[in-house]
Design a protein around this motif. Structure first.
Motif, PDB file in Angstrom:
ATOM      1  N   GLY A 243       0.926  -1.136   0.098  1.00  0.00           N
ATOM      2  CA  GLY A 243       0.061   0.197  -0.062  1.00  0.00           C
ATOM      3  C   GLY A 243       0.799   1.209  -0.082  1.00  0.00           C
ATOM      4  N   ALA A 244       0.403   2.247  -0.737  1.00  0.00           N
ATOM      5  CA  ALA A 244       1.287   3.552  -0.796  1.00  0.00           C
ATOM      6  C   ALA A 244       0.828   4.430   0.419  1.00  0.00           C
ATOM      7  CB  ALA A 244       0.892   4.219  -2.034  1.00  0.00           C
ATOM      8  N   ILE A 245       2.019   4.945   1.211  1.00  0.00           N
ATOM      9  CA  ILE A 245       1.944   5.838   2.237  1.00  0.00           C
ATOM     10  C   ILE A 245       2.390   7.022   1.727  1.00  0.00           C
ATOM     11  CG2 ILE A 245       3.016   6.561   4.433  1.00  0.00           C
ATOM     12  CD1 ILE A 245       3.322   3.508   5.315  1.00  0.00           C
ATOM     13  N   ASN A 246       3.279   7.162   0.783  1.00  0.00           N
ATOM     14  CA  ASN A 246       3.789   8.258   0.164  1.00  0.00           C
ATOM     15  C   ASN A 246       2.681   8.668  -1.034  1.00  0.00           C
ATOM     16  OD1 ASN A 246       5.118  10.225  -1.611  1.00  0.00           O
ATOM     17  ND2 ASN A 246       6.907   9.544  -0.873  1.00  0.00           N
ATOM     18  N   HIS A 247       2.140   9.875  -0.637  1.00  0.00           N
ATOM     19  CA  HIS A 247       0.875  10.465  -1.677  1.00  0.00           C
ATOM     20  C   HIS A 247       1.427  10.557  -2.990  1.00  0.00           C
ATOM     21  CE1 HIS A 247       2.491  14.445  -0.914  1.00  0.00           C
ATOM     22  NE2 HIS A 247       1.687  14.810  -1.817  1.00  0.00           N
ATOM     23  N   LEU A 248       2.701  10.861  -3.204  1.00  0.00           N
ATOM     24  CA  LEU A 248       2.924  10.750  -4.665  1.00  0.00           C
ATOM     25  C   LEU A 248       3.032   9.530  -5.420  1.00  0.00           C
ATOM     26  CD1 LEU A 248       6.080  13.414  -4.103  1.00  0.00           C
ATOM     27  CD2 LEU A 248       3.733  13.823  -4.744  1.00  0.00           C
ATOM     28  N   LEU A 249       2.936   8.334  -4.839  1.00  0.00           N
ATOM     29  CA  LEU A 249       3.052   7.078  -5.508  1.00  0.00           C
ATOM     30  C   LEU A 249       1.515   6.793  -6.151  1.00  0.00           C
ATOM     31  CD1 LEU A 249       4.920   4.899  -2.888  1.00  0.00           C
ATOM     32  CD2 LEU A 249       5.619   5.762  -5.245  1.00  0.00           C
TER      33      LEU A 249
ATOM     34  N   LEU B 291       6.315   0.512  -9.325  1.00  0.00           N
ATOM     35  CA  LEU B 291       6.882  -0.414  -8.679  1.00  0.00           C
ATOM     36  C   LEU B 291       8.202   0.371  -7.703  1.00  0.00           C
ATOM     37  CD1 LEU B 291       7.958  -2.865 -11.618  1.00  0.00           C
ATOM     38  CD2 LEU B 291       6.312  -3.239  -9.703  1.00  0.00           C
ATOM     39  N   VAL B 292       8.196  -0.240  -6.501  1.00  0.00           N
ATOM     40  CA  VAL B 292       9.016   0.556  -5.496  1.00  0.00           C
ATOM     41  C   VAL B 292      10.422  -0.579  -5.269  1.00  0.00           C
ATOM     42  CG1 VAL B 292       9.471   1.818  -3.350  1.00  0.00           C
ATOM     43  CG2 VAL B 292       7.357   1.981  -4.727  1.00  0.00           C
ATOM     44  N   ILE B 293      11.607  -0.404  -5.600  1.00  0.00           N
ATOM     45  CA  ILE B 293      12.564  -1.031  -5.013  1.00  0.00           C
ATOM     46  C   ILE B 293      13.126  -0.322  -3.663  1.00  0.00           C
ATOM     47  CG2 ILE B 293      14.820  -2.117  -5.719  1.00  0.00           C
ATOM     48  CD1 ILE B 293      12.344  -2.665  -7.476  1.00  0.00           C
ATOM     49  N   ALA B 294      12.382  -1.052  -2.527  1.00  0.00           N
ATOM     50  CA  ALA B 294      12.703  -0.440  -1.254  1.00  0.00           C
ATOM     51  C   ALA B 294      14.280  -0.571  -0.969  1.00  0.00           C
ATOM     52  CB  ALA B 294      11.888  -1.137  -0.281  1.00  0.00           C
ATOM     53  N   HIS B 295      14.779   0.631  -0.304  1.00  0.00           N
ATOM     54  CA  HIS B 295      16.143   0.424   0.038  1.00  0.00           C
ATOM     55  C   HIS B 295      16.272   0.355   1.578  1.00  0.00           C
ATOM     56  CE1 HIS B 295      15.221   4.584   1.232  1.00  0.00           C
ATOM     57  NE2 HIS B 295      16.427   4.700   1.905  1.00  0.00           N
ATOM     58  N   ASP B 296      15.304   0.510   2.428  1.00  0.00           N
ATOM     59  CA  ASP B 296      15.273   0.554   3.872  1.00  0.00           C
ATOM     60  C   ASP B 296      13.961  -0.186   4.396  1.00  0.00           C
ATOM     61  OD1 ASP B 296      16.395   0.376   6.164  1.00  0.00           O
ATOM     62  OD2 ASP B 296      17.083   2.535   6.212  1.00  0.00           O
ATOM     63  N   TYR B 297      13.817  -0.191   5.809  1.00  0.00           N
ATOM     64  CA  TYR B 297      12.435  -0.631   6.028  1.00  0.00           C
ATOM     65  C   TYR B 297      12.482  -0.294   7.696  1.00  0.00           C
ATOM     66  CZ  TYR B 297      15.190  -3.993   8.943  1.00  0.00           C
ATOM     67  OH  TYR B 297      16.130  -4.215   9.940  1.00  0.00           O
ATOM     68  N   MET B 298      11.204  -0.254   8.101  1.00  0.00           N
ATOM     69  CA  MET B 298      10.773  -0.388   9.452  1.00  0.00           C
ATOM     70  C   MET B 298      10.004  -1.325   9.948  1.00  0.00           C
ATOM     71  SD  MET B 298      10.307   3.863  10.147  1.00  0.00           S
ATOM     72  CE  MET B 298       9.223   4.431   8.536  1.00  0.00           C
ATOM     73  N   ASP B 299      10.132  -1.907  11.031  1.00  0.00           N
ATOM     74  CA  ASP B 299       9.548  -3.031  11.415  1.00  0.00           C
ATOM     75  C   ASP B 299       8.667  -2.736  12.526  1.00  0.00           C
ATOM     76  OD1 ASP B 299       8.579  -5.605  12.142  1.00  0.00           O
ATOM     77  OD2 ASP B 299      10.651  -6.392  12.662  1.00  0.00           O
ATOM     78  N   PHE B 300       7.175  -2.568  12.364  1.00  0.00           N
ATOM     79  CA  PHE B 300       6.128  -2.555  13.252  1.00  0.00           C
ATOM     80  C   PHE B 300       5.629  -3.851  13.505  1.00  0.00           C
ATOM     81  CE2 PHE B 300       7.064   1.812  12.090  1.00  0.00           C
ATOM     82  CZ  PHE B 300       6.846   2.647  12.925  1.00  0.00           C
ATOM     83  N   SER B 301       6.187  -4.904  13.207  1.00  0.00           N
ATOM     84  CA  SER B 301       5.387  -6.324  13.699  1.00  0.00           C
ATOM     85  C   SER B 301       5.977  -6.437  15.020  1.00  0.00           C
ATOM     86  CB  SER B 301       6.026  -7.132  12.521  1.00  0.00           C
ATOM     87  OG  SER B 301       7.109  -7.607  12.812  1.00  0.00           O
TER      88      SER B 301
ATOM     89  N   TRP C 250       9.519  -2.450 -17.612  1.00  0.00           N
ATOM     90  CA  TRP C 250       8.014  -2.118 -17.001  1.00  0.00           C
ATOM     91  C   TRP C 250       7.267  -1.173 -17.705  1.00  0.00           C
ATOM     92  CZ3 TRP C 250       4.922  -4.892 -14.088  1.00  0.00           C
ATOM     93  CH2 TRP C 250       3.966  -4.137 -13.401  1.00  0.00           C
ATOM     94  N   LYS C 251       6.098  -1.033 -17.674  1.00  0.00           N
ATOM     95  CA  LYS C 251       5.136  -0.229 -18.606  1.00  0.00           C
ATOM     96  C   LYS C 251       4.891   1.209 -17.868  1.00  0.00           C
ATOM     97  CE  LYS C 251       1.128  -2.579 -17.299  1.00  0.00           C
ATOM     98  NZ  LYS C 251       0.140  -3.533 -17.486  1.00  0.00           N
ATOM     99  N   GLY C 252       5.277   1.020 -16.354  1.00  0.00           N
ATOM    100  CA  GLY C 252       4.809   2.274 -15.628  1.00  0.00           C
ATOM    101  C   GLY C 252       6.155   2.780 -14.915  1.00  0.00           C
ATOM    102  N   ARG C 253       5.958   3.410 -13.611  1.00  0.00           N
ATOM    103  CA  ARG C 253       6.985   4.082 -13.054  1.00  0.00           C
ATOM    104  C   ARG C 253       7.631   3.171 -12.136  1.00  0.00           C
ATOM    105  NH1 ARG C 253       4.834   9.547 -10.396  1.00  0.00           N
ATOM    106  NH2 ARG C 253       3.741   7.978  -9.014  1.00  0.00           N
ATOM    107  N   VAL C 254       9.129   3.290 -12.066  1.00  0.00           N
ATOM    108  CA  VAL C 254       9.956   2.425 -11.184  1.00  0.00           C
ATOM    109  C   VAL C 254      10.653   3.322 -10.215  1.00  0.00           C
ATOM    110  CG1 VAL C 254      11.951   0.870 -11.119  1.00  0.00           C
ATOM    111  CG2 VAL C 254      10.058   0.645 -12.904  1.00  0.00           C
ATOM    112  N   PHE C 255      10.395   3.093  -9.119  1.00  0.00           N
ATOM    113  CA  PHE C 255      11.310   4.217  -8.025  1.00  0.00           C
ATOM    114  C   PHE C 255      12.511   3.221  -7.237  1.00  0.00           C
ATOM    115  CE2 PHE C 255       7.095   5.872  -8.279  1.00  0.00           C
ATOM    116  CZ  PHE C 255       7.335   7.226  -8.428  1.00  0.00           C
TER     117      PHE C 255
END
Length: 281
Positions: free
Chosen positions: A103-109, A114-124, A159-164
């Motif tokens: 799910g998109a948190i950043n409202h610009l997405l 496609l997002v190639i994440a570089h970092d994470y936060m663990d709320f589990s 990919w046909k769309g945007r890649v971050f």
């Protein structure tokens, strides 16, 4: 049953759940060596794996793969993750590619980005999930920078769309989605996308000394972001983007250079706690 050797692994998520990988893709460079492979692990019987053979410019290489992160009814997600990564360790896996819907948190997405994440936060709450207590895990560059760079280059060409090329993945527990208040907290903290699979996988990958990188398909807006998500759009993305994404992942693994030019294996250190326990004892 003996666990077959494989230096590459692919963990399927919700973005390819609607298809059979690789059968539904009809790729001439993919051969299924074995399927329905299950193994007895210290954490229970593993999910079913397939052993694939990919033939390309880098030669012939094996890929060990399972679907939907190994999650099954009656098996905790923590145990499912341990089962998978215990198998990977025995197989000698060095690089792991994963995918999932987020799910998109950043409202610009937008959806289908496609997002190639570089970092994470663990709320589990699944914090203490490991295979052994032998290592101190340094979570600097937890998502392999070399794999990420190669992924972005590959996806931008196809990919046909945007890649971050970067983004912070917020991990929560399932199976429910998050509340608007929780999403707002994640937004304030700097999160870009939210999902439920990167942890504990990223810890376990580091524990076995393997590189780990993920392709994350935006399938909806998180609660309170831009617009309420629609089940119809979610289903449309899951059913209509699976084949393209599946093909891109297998092409990437086929063409990935064999040399491991990163620091991932060095970020697993021998724990010092055993020395403390010995002295105190």
């Amino acid at each position: 049953m003996n666990i077959p050797a494989s230096e590459l692994a692919l963990i399927g998520g919700s973005s390819t759940l609607s298809i059979e990988m690789p059968e539904d893709l009809n790729l001439d460079y993919v051969n299924i060596i074995e399927k329905d492979l299950t193994f007895t692990t210290p954490f229970g019987t593993s999910p079913a794996f397939k052993l694939l053979e990919l033939t390309g410019a880098e030669g012939t290489r094996r890929v060990l793969t399972c679907r939907m992160h190994g999650w099954r009814s009656g098996v905790t997600r923590a145990d499912a993750s341990r089962q998978i990564f215990w198998v990977f360790k025995q197989a000698g896996v060095k690089r792991i590619l994963v995918e999932g819907g987020v799910g998109a948190i950043n409202h610009l997405l937008r959806t289908r980005d496609l997002v190639i994440a570089h970092d994470y936060m663990d709320f589990s709450v699944r914090k203490d999930v490991g295979l052994e207590a032998k290592h101190l895990l340094v979570m600097r560059e937890a998502l392999c920078p070399e794999m990420r760079r190669s992924l972005v280059k590959h996806l931008e060409n196809h990919w046909k769309g945007r890649v971050f090329d970067r983004g912070i993945y917020v991990n929560t527990d399932g199976r429910h989605f998050e509340s608007p208040a929780e999403v707002n907290l994640f937004k304030i903290a700097g999160g870009d996308i939210v999902g439920q699979s990167i942890c504990p996988e990223v810890y376990l990958a580091r524990e076995i000394g393997a590189c780990y990188a993920g392709i994350y398909l935006v399938v909806n807006y998180a609660e309170g972001i831009v617009a309420p998500w629609r089940h119809e759009e979610l289903a449309d993305i899951f059913y209509n983007e699976s084949c393209m994404l599946g093909g891109l992942m297998l092409e990437f693994l086929r063409d990935l250079p064999t040399r491991q030019d990163c620091t991932c294996p060095s970020l697993r250190k021998e724990t010092l706690l055993k020395e403390v326990y010995h002295k105190e004892g």
